[in-house]
Design a protein around this motif. Structure first.
Motif, PDB file in Angstrom:
ATOM      1  N   ILE A 167       0.852  -1.185   0.000  1.00  0.00           N
ATOM      2  CA  ILE A 167       0.000   0.000   0.000  1.00  0.00           C
ATOM      3  C   ILE A 167       0.886   1.232   0.000  1.00  0.00           C
ATOM      4  N   GLY A 168       0.620   2.165  -0.918  1.00  0.00           N
ATOM      5  CA  GLY A 168       1.408   3.403  -0.988  1.00  0.00           C
ATOM      6  C   GLY A 168       0.880   4.292  -2.096  1.00  0.00           C
ATOM      7  N   PHE A 175      -2.221  -1.520  -3.902  1.00  0.00           N
ATOM      8  CA  PHE A 175      -3.340  -0.638  -3.538  1.00  0.00           C
ATOM      9  C   PHE A 175      -2.775   0.778  -3.441  1.00  0.00           C
ATOM     10  N   ILE A 176      -3.173   1.618  -4.392  1.00  0.00           N
ATOM     11  CA  ILE A 176      -2.634   2.981  -4.490  1.00  0.00           C
ATOM     12  C   ILE A 176      -3.538   3.912  -3.707  1.00  0.00           C
ATOM     13  N   LEU A 177      -2.916   4.696  -2.820  1.00  0.00           N
ATOM     14  CA  LEU A 177      -3.672   5.619  -1.972  1.00  0.00           C
ATOM     15  C   LEU A 177      -2.988   6.978  -2.042  1.00  0.00           C
ATOM     16  N   GLN A 178      -3.655   7.931  -2.658  1.00  0.00           N
ATOM     17  CA  GLN A 178      -3.120   9.277  -2.820  1.00  0.00           C
ATOM     18  C   GLN A 178      -3.666  10.169  -1.711  1.00  0.00           C
ATOM     19  N   VAL A 187       3.192   0.618   3.550  1.00  0.00           N
ATOM     20  CA  VAL A 187       3.151  -0.593   4.377  1.00  0.00           C
ATOM     21  C   VAL A 187       2.949  -1.792   3.464  1.00  0.00           C
ATOM     22  N   GLU A 188       3.214  -2.969   4.009  1.00  0.00           N
ATOM     23  CA  GLU A 188       2.988  -4.234   3.296  1.00  0.00           C
ATOM     24  C   GLU A 188       2.233  -5.174   4.228  1.00  0.00           C
ATOM     25  N   SER A 202       8.041   2.560   4.899  1.00  0.00           N
ATOM     26  CA  SER A 202       8.494   3.944   4.722  1.00  0.00           C
ATOM     27  C   SER A 202       9.846   4.208   5.364  1.00  0.00           C
ATOM     28  N   GLY A 203      10.244   3.359   6.333  1.00  0.00           N
ATOM     29  CA  GLY A 203      11.511   3.579   7.042  1.00  0.00           C
ATOM     30  C   GLY A 203      11.409   4.672   8.099  1.00  0.00           C
TER      31      GLY A 203
END
Length: 352
Positions: A167-168, A175-178, A187-188, A202-203
């Motif tokens: 997700i990112g 899963f794309i989230l803007q 996240v995974e 994301s670190g």
């Protein structure tokens, strides 16, 4: 020949069962208020008919048929019957419960083609029983695990048939989230050792799990809250790889009950007459007894004629004159007469 075993999932988006996911493997799925229905809504939900609709399987396709009074809607249109697609939102009556339709293949039933094509044979007499030979115990085979993910975001359902999803905001994510603060790879969520896990990509530990920073990979439990960015979108884990967006409750302003107006007590229209103060009467000092006169001999005593006491006659009050001339008028008239006399003598003197 393989016959697919298709499982129908109805994800409740709105209504009394919001957030619940029902799974069915029946050929016909009945929906209504009747407790005998596969999906039974509460009895007091009058907008739903007792037998509102049903979903029938036709091969690998599913058709929904409406039997209700208030109608069934798909993609905003009322239908009598229609074929369903993955992700379709079904609304049972206007402003009624909403569910999302999903299908998923879990197993396959294998049937031999020879068995299907072989004609029926006549029964043959069974041979004489032989001495049974013990066979080694069979080790039961574990059924293959079918891993899938489902993400509900708003009214849309996004199914994934893979072992992990990312997700990112990057286009390469599953899963794309803007949204503000979402990293390219945020996240995974993945399946491993019989559990679903989540880890930060994301670190910077931007994601929160139950309001705590997500630092290490963690096993997801039913009811866990995943906050992608503080103050942003929140997902609730519903088990079996299902993530559902948690919509915050709208706080209603407190209802103020109007207070009845307080009416002051009626005042009497009259006022008690004030009692005039009692005038203080000066106390007269007691009279001292007068000095006794020397006694008068009886011979010297003369009877004085009795004179009745005089009664003062009341004098009538003079009414003020209605035509009294003020003093200043008399002064003015006198001054004018003196001036006239002086003028007269001056005129006579001047004529001589």
């Amino acid at each position: 020949m393989k016959v697919p075993n298709i499982v129908v999932q109805l994800v409740h988006i709105d209504g009394p069962y919001k957030g619940r996911i029902d799974e069915f493997t029946d050929e016909v799925i009945t929906i209504g208020r009747d407790p005998k229905c596969h999906l039974a809504f509460p009895k007091d939900m009058n907008i739903i008919s007792r037998r509102h609709a049903e979903i029938r399987r036709e091969g690998n396709r599913f058709k929904i048929i409406d039997f209700s009074t208030n109608g069934t809607f798909i993609r905003g249109e009322a239908i009598e019957e229609a074929y369903l697609k993955n992700g379709d939102v079904i609304v049972f009556s206007e402003e009624g419960p909403k569910v999302s339709f999903l299908t998923m293949v879990k197993e396959a039933v294998v049937e031999s083609e020879e068995t299907l094509d072989r004609p029926a044979e006549e029964p043959v007499a069974a041979p004489a029983p032989e001495r049974p030979v013990p066979s080694p115990p069979r080790v039961p085979k574990e059924p293959p695990v079918v891993v899938s993910f489902t993400v509900q975001y708003g009214p849309s359902i996004h199914p994934f048939k893979q072992a992990s999803i990312k997700i990112g905001s990057d286009q390469r994510c599953d899963f794309i989230l803007q949204e503000p603060g979402i990293a390219a790879f945020h996240v995974e969520v993945f399946y491993q050792n019989g559990h679903y896990w989540i880890k930060d990509l994301s670190g910077e530990a931007r994601a929160l799990l139950n309001d705590r920073p997500l630092i290490n990979p963690t096993v997801l439990r039913y009811g866990d809250l995943i906050t992608l960015v503080r103050g942003g979108t929140v997902f609730e884990y519903m088990g079996d790889g299902k993530l559902s967006q948690k919509v915050p409750a709208v706080q209603q302003p407190p209802v103020q009950t109007p207070q009845p107006a307080q009416v002051p007590p009626a005042q009497p229209s009259y006022q008690a007459a004030a009692t005039p103060p009692t005038p203080s009467v000066p106390q007269t000092p007691p009279r001292q007894p007068a000095a006794s006169a020397p006694p008068v001999p009886p011979a010297a005593r003369k009877k004085s004629p009795s004179v009745p006491p005089s009664i003062p006659t009341p004098q009538p009050r003079k009414a003020p004159s209605r035509f009294s001339i003020p003093m200043w008028v008399w002064v003015a008239l006198g001054s004018a007469a003196i001036v006239a006399v002086i003028v007269y003598f001056i005129a006579q003197w001047g004529s001589q």
